[in-house]
Design a protein around this motif. Sequence first.
Motif, PDB file in Angstrom:
ATOM      1  N   MET A  12       0.848  -1.198   0.000  1.00 32.84           N
ATOM      2  CA  MET A  12       0.000   0.000   0.000  1.00 32.84           C
ATOM      3  C   MET A  12       0.883   1.248   0.000  1.00 32.84           C
ATOM      4  O   MET A  12       1.670   1.459   0.917  1.00 32.84           O
ATOM      5  N   LYS A  13       0.750   2.061  -1.033  1.00 33.70           N
ATOM      6  CA  LYS A  13       1.543   3.279  -1.143  1.00 33.70           C
ATOM      7  C   LYS A  13       0.782   4.443  -0.528  1.00 33.70           C
ATOM      8  O   LYS A  13      -0.340   4.756  -0.915  1.00 33.70           O
ATOM      9  N   LEU A  14       1.409   5.105   0.451  1.00 30.49           N
ATOM     10  CA  LEU A  14       0.763   6.201   1.158  1.00 30.49           C
ATOM     11  C   LEU A  14       1.225   7.534   0.599  1.00 30.49           C
ATOM     12  O   LEU A  14       2.392   7.711   0.279  1.00 30.49           O
ATOM     13  N   HIS A  46      -4.937  13.454   0.537  1.00 27.58           N
ATOM     14  CA  HIS A  46      -5.945  13.481   1.596  1.00 27.58           C
ATOM     15  C   HIS A  46      -6.328  14.921   1.929  1.00 27.58           C
ATOM     16  O   HIS A  46      -5.493  15.828   1.870  1.00 27.58           O
ATOM     17  N   GLU A  51      -8.429   4.768  -0.607  1.00 24.54           N
ATOM     18  CA  GLU A  51      -8.163   6.047   0.057  1.00 24.54           C
ATOM     19  C   GLU A  51      -8.568   5.995   1.527  1.00 24.54           C
ATOM     20  O   GLU A  51      -7.873   6.523   2.397  1.00 24.54           O
ATOM     21  N   GLU A  66      -8.726   3.307   3.433  1.00 21.81           N
ATOM     22  CA  GLU A  66      -7.771   2.443   4.128  1.00 21.81           C
ATOM     23  C   GLU A  66      -6.472   3.192   4.439  1.00 21.81           C
ATOM     24  O   GLU A  66      -5.913   3.075   5.529  1.00 21.81           O
ATOM     25  N   LYS A  67      -6.005   3.957   3.467  1.00 15.34           N
ATOM     26  CA  LYS A  67      -4.773   4.721   3.665  1.00 15.34           C
ATOM     27  C   LYS A  67      -4.960   5.792   4.743  1.00 15.34           C
ATOM     28  O   LYS A  67      -4.057   6.031   5.556  1.00 15.34           O
ATOM     29  N   TRP A 123      -2.818   6.230   8.243  1.00 13.90           N
ATOM     30  CA  TRP A 123      -2.197   7.468   8.724  1.00 13.90           C
ATOM     31  C   TRP A 123      -2.672   7.800  10.135  1.00 13.90           C
ATOM     32  O   TRP A 123      -1.869   8.169  11.004  1.00 13.90           O
TER      33      TRP A 123
END
Length: 221
Positions: A1-3, A8, A134, A136-137, A141
């Motif tokens: 998973m790329k954050l 956001h 989005e 999930e990310k 965070w």
Amino acid sequence: MKLSLSKHPLILWNLCYCKFWDTFIYYGIQSILVLYLLKVYHFSTEKCYLLFGVYTLLNVATSIIGGIIADRLIGQYHAIFWGQILAILGNLILIIPHYHFFSLGLVVTILASSLIRSSVITEAGALYPDHTAEKEKAMVWLYWITNIGGTSGALIYSLLAYIWSWNFIFLSSAIGMLTSLFFITYQKKSFLKNIATQPSSNYNLILFFAIFFLCTLLSIL
């Protein structure tokens, strides 16, 4: 998973910042509570650990109360707002060198955390459609920053107590939460547009004074 930070909305980072200070205060107080009671009020070891257990238990148990108040009465934004007010007030009360005021400050910070904890998660989740990457990310965070707040709270509280004083710790936490309150208030319109927020301002002041009265009563007991 790329954050990615840029994908956001700003409101998410304000929520993360608020959650940072909430966990910073909780784990910070938890880390020094026994030593503080031993050194300042000269309690027995057994009583110190008993109060430590009660403090930890109430912080978890009162989350249900905070969630009900947010969902049924005042909405998530106002729960976060009044939770921050109570957190600032509670830390300032902890500075007063008397056990009853210290007890009152602890109870106030517990109820402050109960209002903030569930409402921040609900607000953050409502920013995104369900079952999306989005969302999930965003939760990742929030989880990371929450853990950073808890870890740094335990370390910094202990360090500040050693270098400066007990009162400086509580004052620093109050100032930190005050900065979070500024950002949350600045984005009030964005919060009130969020589908998770159900504002009902008629209850705000009544609920605030009722909670503070309850805190006072519990601290005396």
